[in-house]
Scaffold this motif. Structure first.
Motif, PDB file in Angstrom:
ATOM      1  N   GLN A 173       0.854  -1.179   0.000  1.00  0.00           N
ATOM      2  CA  GLN A 173       0.000   0.000   0.000  1.00  0.00           C
ATOM      3  C   GLN A 173       0.892   1.232   0.000  1.00  0.00           C
ATOM      4  O   GLN A 173       1.807   1.343   0.838  1.00  0.00           O
ATOM      5  CB  GLN A 173      -0.891   0.013   1.260  1.00  0.00           C
ATOM      6  N   GLN A 174       0.652   2.137  -0.943  1.00  0.00           N
ATOM      7  CA  GLN A 174       1.443   3.357  -1.019  1.00  0.00           C
ATOM      8  C   GLN A 174       0.519   4.564  -0.868  1.00  0.00           C
ATOM      9  O   GLN A 174      -0.151   4.964  -1.828  1.00  0.00           O
ATOM     10  CB  GLN A 174       2.228   3.438  -2.330  1.00  0.00           C
ATOM     11  N   ILE A 175       0.515   5.150   0.315  1.00  0.00           N
ATOM     12  CA  ILE A 175      -0.251   6.356   0.565  1.00  0.00           C
ATOM     13  C   ILE A 175       0.494   7.534  -0.053  1.00  0.00           C
ATOM     14  O   ILE A 175       1.739   7.560  -0.057  1.00  0.00           O
ATOM     15  CB  ILE A 175      -0.477   6.547   2.074  1.00  0.00           C
ATOM     16  N   LEU A 176      -0.246   8.488  -0.575  1.00  0.00           N
ATOM     17  CA  LEU A 176       0.338   9.627  -1.276  1.00  0.00           C
ATOM     18  C   LEU A 176       1.421  10.295  -0.437  1.00  0.00           C
ATOM     19  O   LEU A 176       1.208  10.635   0.723  1.00  0.00           O
ATOM     20  CB  LEU A 176      -0.750  10.638  -1.616  1.00  0.00           C
ATOM     21  N   GLY A 177       2.605  10.455  -1.050  1.00  0.00           N
ATOM     22  CA  GLY A 177       3.706  11.112  -0.360  1.00  0.00           C
ATOM     23  C   GLY A 177       4.527  10.206   0.530  1.00  0.00           C
ATOM     24  O   GLY A 177       5.449  10.670   1.200  1.00  0.00           O
TER      25      GLY A 177
END
Lengths: 116, 117
Positions: free
Chosen positions: A36-40
């Motif tokens: 999971q890659q959350i923005l920033g």
């Protein structure tokens, strides 16, 4: 050689709805990862499969997230029900999974999820 | 648990110049790998360079090289002769040494690099 495939590329849902993402790894790759890659931020591992068995799901929020890889090839990641904080890019990666050495991880294009 | 820290959220460099991206990490492991990944805008993550912790020699891949300081737990990336196509997010990542068939990557927060013409 085909790379890691993911679908859909984009998904917008309302909070409390359900959503599913699909991943098809590179042919012959035994190990499959969902990040999971959350923005920033950098990607964070959610779950790792070796063939159709789970190796590591310690960071998967199991009250709402589930994943399966029934035949040891394709994988599905589901969120039910979604929350606003689930908005992120979901990356699938795969590697050969050969014991005793380094196995490069190859990433798919990701699915960008927006929860409204 | 391992942690990876990238202290430079954004950097810029003029085309053809050299730029260095910083990364520090913390681990109690003795055998591990370190990586730099590139993530162009709206495109997928690709591996730039890999360093094995047991190797003293710094890894090099064409215009990309690393400065691996094991005692200091530092792992910087140098990009020489920067090109417009180098514009991307760069992630430093850690992987434990392998006794089995695969291990997860632990990523830093990323550095956004802009190459200016």
């Amino acid at each position: 050689e085909a790379g890691v495939a993911q679908s859909p590329r984009y998904k917008i849902i309302e909070k409390r709805q359900s959503v599913a993402f699909w991943c098809n790894p590179i042919s012959g790759h035994a190990t499959l990862y969902w990040y999971q890659q959350i923005l920033g931020q950098g990607p964070k591992l959610l779950i790792q499969f070796q063939n159709n068995g789970v190796v590591d799901d310690s960071q998967l929020p199991k009250d709402r997230f589930s994943a399966e890889r029934l035949k040891g090839v394709d994988s599905t990641l589901k969120i039910q029900p979604a929350k606003l904080e689930d908005s992120a890019v979901y990356l699938c990666a795969s590697s050969l999974g050969l014991a005793g050495g380094y196995n490069e991880q190859f990433f798919g294009p990701g699915t960008r999820l927006t929860v409204l | 648990a391992q942690t990876v820290t990238q202290s430079q959220p954004e950097m810029s460099v003029q085309e053809a110049e050299t730029v260095t991206l910083s990364c520090t990490y913390d681990t109690s492991e003795n055998n591990y790998y370190l990586f730099w990944y590139k993530q162009p805008p709206s495109r997928q993550m690709i591996l730039v360079i890999r360093q094995e912790a047991y190797k003293q020699q710094n890894a090099t891949e064409n215009r990309f090289s690393v400065n691996f300081q094991k005692a200091a737990k530092s792992f910087s990336l140098k990009i020489s002769d920067s090109q417009l196509g180098d514009t991307a997010m760069y992630f430093c990542a850690f992987m434990k040494g392998l006794n089995n068939a695969g291990n997860m990557l632990t990523f830093g927060g990323g550095t956004r690099l802009m190459v200016k013409p």
